[in-house]
Design a protein around this motif. Sequence first.
Motif, PDB file in Angstrom:
ATOM      1  N   GLY A 142       0.712  -1.219  -0.373  1.00 27.40           N
ATOM      2  CA  GLY A 142       0.083  -0.162  -0.022  1.00 27.40           C
ATOM      3  C   GLY A 142       0.422   1.206  -0.004  1.00 27.40           C
ATOM      4  N   ASP A 143       0.170   2.808  -0.135  1.00 29.58           N
ATOM      5  CA  ASP A 143       0.611   4.147  -0.321  1.00 29.58           C
ATOM      6  C   ASP A 143       1.048   4.411   1.203  1.00 29.58           C
ATOM      7  OD1 ASP A 143       1.670   6.748  -0.091  1.00 29.58           O
ATOM      8  OD2 ASP A 143       1.035   6.668  -2.202  1.00 29.58           O
ATOM      9  N   LYS A 144       2.030   4.117   1.932  1.00 32.26           N
ATOM     10  CA  LYS A 144       1.877   4.441   3.620  1.00 32.26           C
ATOM     11  C   LYS A 144       1.851   6.063   4.069  1.00 32.26           C
ATOM     12  CE  LYS A 144       5.298   3.606   7.431  1.00 32.26           C
ATOM     13  NZ  LYS A 144       6.480   3.207   7.374  1.00 32.26           N
ATOM     14  N   GLU A 145       2.347   6.864   3.505  1.00 37.97           N
ATOM     15  CA  GLU A 145       2.268   8.334   3.088  1.00 37.97           C
ATOM     16  C   GLU A 145       0.117   7.746   3.573  1.00 37.97           C
ATOM     17  OE1 GLU A 145       3.467  10.476   4.976  1.00 37.97           O
ATOM     18  OE2 GLU A 145       5.719   8.762   5.174  1.00 37.97           O
ATOM     19  N   GLN A 146      -0.063   7.724   1.811  1.00 39.67           N
ATOM     20  CA  GLN A 146      -1.583   7.543   2.299  1.00 39.67           C
ATOM     21  C   GLN A 146      -2.392   7.682   3.041  1.00 39.67           C
ATOM     22  OE1 GLN A 146      -3.852   6.121  -1.183  1.00 39.67           O
ATOM     23  NE2 GLN A 146      -2.783   8.818  -2.612  1.00 39.67           N
ATOM     24  N   LEU A 147      -1.772   6.890   4.059  1.00 39.12           N
ATOM     25  CA  LEU A 147      -2.875   5.709   5.190  1.00 39.12           C
ATOM     26  C   LEU A 147      -3.214   6.466   6.356  1.00 39.12           C
ATOM     27  CD1 LEU A 147      -1.895   1.529   4.267  1.00 39.12           C
ATOM     28  CD2 LEU A 147      -4.169   3.249   3.736  1.00 39.12           C
ATOM     29  N   ILE A 148      -1.154   7.249   6.544  1.00 34.43           N
ATOM     30  CA  ILE A 148      -0.806   7.864   7.919  1.00 34.43           C
ATOM     31  C   ILE A 148      -1.889   9.319   7.056  1.00 34.43           C
ATOM     32  CG2 ILE A 148       1.076   9.713   8.884  1.00 34.43           C
ATOM     33  CD1 ILE A 148       2.755   7.337   7.761  1.00 34.43           C
ATOM     34  N   GLN A 149      -2.275   9.503   6.286  1.00 36.73           N
ATOM     35  CA  GLN A 149      -3.484  10.987   5.829  1.00 36.73           C
ATOM     36  C   GLN A 149      -4.566  10.672   6.972  1.00 36.73           C
ATOM     37  OE1 GLN A 149      -1.737  13.979   5.923  1.00 36.73           O
ATOM     38  NE2 GLN A 149      -3.465  14.198   6.356  1.00 36.73           N
ATOM     39  N   ALA A 150      -4.688   9.239   6.596  1.00 31.94           N
ATOM     40  CA  ALA A 150      -6.437   8.949   6.276  1.00 31.94           C
ATOM     41  C   ALA A 150      -6.509   8.127   7.803  1.00 31.94           C
ATOM     42  CB  ALA A 150      -6.534   7.451   5.394  1.00 31.94           C
ATOM     43  N   VAL A 151      -6.098   8.099   8.089  1.00 27.52           N
ATOM     44  CA  VAL A 151      -5.593   7.614  10.151  1.00 27.52           C
ATOM     45  C   VAL A 151      -5.392   8.768  10.828  1.00 27.52           C
ATOM     46  CG1 VAL A 151      -4.845   6.223  11.981  1.00 27.52           C
ATOM     47  CG2 VAL A 151      -5.263   5.674   9.343  1.00 27.52           C
ATOM     48  N   LEU A 152      -4.521   9.895  10.249  1.00 29.22           N
ATOM     49  CA  LEU A 152      -3.986  11.244  10.648  1.00 29.22           C
ATOM     50  C   LEU A 152      -5.685  11.907  10.594  1.00 29.22           C
ATOM     51  CD1 LEU A 152      -2.463  12.783  12.382  1.00 29.22           C
ATOM     52  CD2 LEU A 152      -1.737  13.766  10.375  1.00 29.22           C
ATOM     53  N   ASN A 153      -6.130  12.523   9.891  1.00 29.74           N
ATOM     54  CA  ASN A 153      -7.253  12.900   9.707  1.00 29.74           C
ATOM     55  C   ASN A 153      -8.950  12.234  10.667  1.00 29.74           C
ATOM     56  OD1 ASN A 153      -6.117  14.313   7.764  1.00 29.74           O
ATOM     57  ND2 ASN A 153      -7.622  13.067   6.539  1.00 29.74           N
ATOM     58  N   LEU A 191     -12.944  18.091   4.635  1.00 26.18           N
ATOM     59  CA  LEU A 191     -12.437  17.374   3.854  1.00 26.18           C
ATOM     60  C   LEU A 191     -11.798  16.549   4.547  1.00 26.18           C
ATOM     61  CD1 LEU A 191     -10.759  20.161   1.770  1.00 26.18           C
ATOM     62  CD2 LEU A 191     -12.702  19.063   1.157  1.00 26.18           C
ATOM     63  N   GLY A 192     -11.603  16.577   5.301  1.00 26.45           N
ATOM     64  CA  GLY A 192     -10.483  15.262   6.325  1.00 26.45           C
ATOM     65  C   GLY A 192     -11.676  13.900   6.135  1.00 26.45           C
ATOM     66  N   LEU A 193     -12.995  13.969   6.369  1.00 27.38           N
ATOM     67  CA  LEU A 193     -12.594  12.149   6.135  1.00 27.38           C
ATOM     68  C   LEU A 193     -13.217  12.573   4.527  1.00 27.38           C
ATOM     69  CD1 LEU A 193     -15.658  12.316   8.937  1.00 27.38           C
ATOM     70  CD2 LEU A 193     -13.658  11.089   9.064  1.00 27.38           C
ATOM     71  N   THR A 194     -13.465  13.358   4.190  1.00 25.97           N
ATOM     72  CA  THR A 194     -13.622  13.068   2.392  1.00 25.97           C
ATOM     73  C   THR A 194     -12.365  12.641   2.196  1.00 25.97           C
ATOM     74  OG1 THR A 194     -15.611  14.560   2.404  1.00 25.97           O
ATOM     75  CG2 THR A 194     -13.964  13.724   0.027  1.00 25.97           C
ATOM     76  N   LEU A 195     -11.393  13.212   2.757  1.00 28.87           N
ATOM     77  CA  LEU A 195      -9.701  12.836   1.863  1.00 28.87           C
ATOM     78  C   LEU A 195      -9.639  11.159   2.224  1.00 28.87           C
ATOM     79  CD1 LEU A 195      -8.309  16.146   2.139  1.00 28.87           C
ATOM     80  CD2 LEU A 195      -9.011  14.870  -0.246  1.00 28.87           C
ATOM     81  N   ALA A 196     -10.057  10.991   3.614  1.00 28.87           N
ATOM     82  CA  ALA A 196      -9.373  10.143   4.031  1.00 28.87           C
ATOM     83  C   ALA A 196     -10.306   8.656   3.444  1.00 28.87           C
ATOM     84  CB  ALA A 196      -9.747   9.136   5.606  1.00 28.87           C
ATOM     85  N   GLN A 197     -11.881   8.667   3.221  1.00 27.61           N
ATOM     86  CA  GLN A 197     -12.057   7.720   2.292  1.00 27.61           C
ATOM     87  C   GLN A 197     -11.856   7.548   1.388  1.00 27.61           C
ATOM     88  OE1 GLN A 197     -15.612   9.133   0.259  1.00 27.61           O
ATOM     89  NE2 GLN A 197     -16.490   7.479   1.659  1.00 27.61           N
ATOM     90  N   THR A 198     -10.953   8.406   0.398  1.00 25.32           N
ATOM     91  CA  THR A 198     -11.039   8.130  -1.109  1.00 25.32           C
ATOM     92  C   THR A 198      -9.698   7.547  -1.301  1.00 25.32           C
ATOM     93  OG1 THR A 198     -11.724  10.062  -1.219  1.00 25.32           O
ATOM     94  CG2 THR A 198     -10.181   9.728  -3.048  1.00 25.32           C
ATOM     95  N   PHE A 199      -8.833   7.853   0.387  1.00 23.39           N
ATOM     96  CA  PHE A 199      -7.509   6.950   0.352  1.00 23.39           C
ATOM     97  C   PHE A 199      -7.617   5.811   0.594  1.00 23.39           C
ATOM     98  CE2 PHE A 199      -5.123  11.677   1.498  1.00 23.39           C
ATOM     99  CZ  PHE A 199      -5.075  11.762  -0.103  1.00 23.39           C
ATOM    100  N   VAL A 200      -9.087   6.027   1.717  1.00 21.92           N
ATOM    101  CA  VAL A 200      -8.694   4.003   2.016  1.00 21.92           C
ATOM    102  C   VAL A 200      -9.023   3.510   0.753  1.00 21.92           C
ATOM    103  CG1 VAL A 200     -10.632   2.537   3.253  1.00 21.92           C
ATOM    104  CG2 VAL A 200      -9.397   4.493   4.226  1.00 21.92           C
ATOM    105  N   GLN A 201     -10.218   4.260   0.398  1.00 24.52           N
ATOM    106  CA  GLN A 201     -10.719   3.253  -0.952  1.00 24.52           C
ATOM    107  C   GLN A 201      -9.944   2.686  -2.532  1.00 24.52           C
ATOM    108  OE1 GLN A 201     -14.202   5.970  -2.153  1.00 24.52           O
ATOM    109  NE2 GLN A 201     -15.531   4.649  -0.916  1.00 24.52           N
TER     110      GLN A 201
END
Length: 363
Positions: free
Chosen positions: A244-255, A329-339
């Motif tokens: 996976g993309d570690k930075e994207q997942l960090i951002q998703a969980v962080l949000n 935007l935080g949860l929207t971006l988190a959802q996008t990264f997870v999807q």
Amino acid sequence: MSDHDAHLPAPQPARFAGLELLASSVLLVDPDDRVRYANPAAENMLDASLKWLSRQTVASLFTNGDELAALCDQTRAHQYSDLRQDLALERPGRETLHVHSIASALEDGEVLIELRENVQQLKLDREERFLDQSQANKELIRNLAHEIKNPLGGIRGAAQLLELELPPLHLGELKEYTQVIIKEADRLQTLVDRLLAPHRKPHIVGDVNIHEVCERVRSLVLAEFPNGLTIRRDYDASIPEFRGDKEQLIQAVLNIVHNAAQALAQRIAAGDAEIVLRTRVARQVTLAKVRYGLALDLHIIDNGPGIAPEIRDRIFYPLVSGREGGSGLGLTLAQTFVQQHQGMIECESRPGLTDFRILLPLP
């Protein structure tokens, strides 16, 4: 005795005592398909009292109630002791009830019907709506961002040119106005860039350890909220690494964790705010209509006030925020990264407990 009274159930506490305690809904139907008895769970499911239900036929309870009546007829005709069927019972102006029905023939033409909500079907339907809405959101965001971006550059450029043409005598006084235009244009530009960011960033795929992701997020949030907040770990060390993309997942969980910390403001002030990061392995999970043998089950749980009911179904929509001044935007971006990792985010919330659940397929 009136005809109506003849259809009312006589008090038979011994007969119905066991049914009163069942969590599933139970209806007792007489030979004329009238409801003679409904246990408390059925009253709750149908949002109606036994007194009202006892004046109805099973066919009148739902828009497509004939299916339930046909089930009763079939059970009587063949004297089934256990006729099972999945039904989608429609109600005007309300959500369809997906149930697993179990019908049993009793003496004197009576039929006992047990209705159990089909949780798996509900979950699949909710996921499908969620994915469709998410796709619509992405298209809306892309189109809206591009529509804003193009004139924004022109507005900013015009303000800069106007500033250069201001007469020296009034430069100090009028420059304040042009600077407002420039700064607001820059703010909107930043917002647009954030909206477009998930669609621009290329995947940097590598091996991801979810606990490294959680620890990074934990350290970042505790650095911002050093006092009054506890972030508790509850990890399953057996969870394997995955691609996976570690930075994207960090951002998703962080949000999600950052939103939780901001919602805990009052508890942080009181010194008893808590966020739990819990990892588990889930088995046989369906994500976006694909079945996976193993999945990461990450829960982010806080003891805050909960999400307001009026926005609970819309929290993943862009620009929807439960916090004054939030961008939404935080949860929207988190959802996008997870999807983008073939995963799914779910949320359950009530006062005192909000639980965001991230599911990601594992190898």
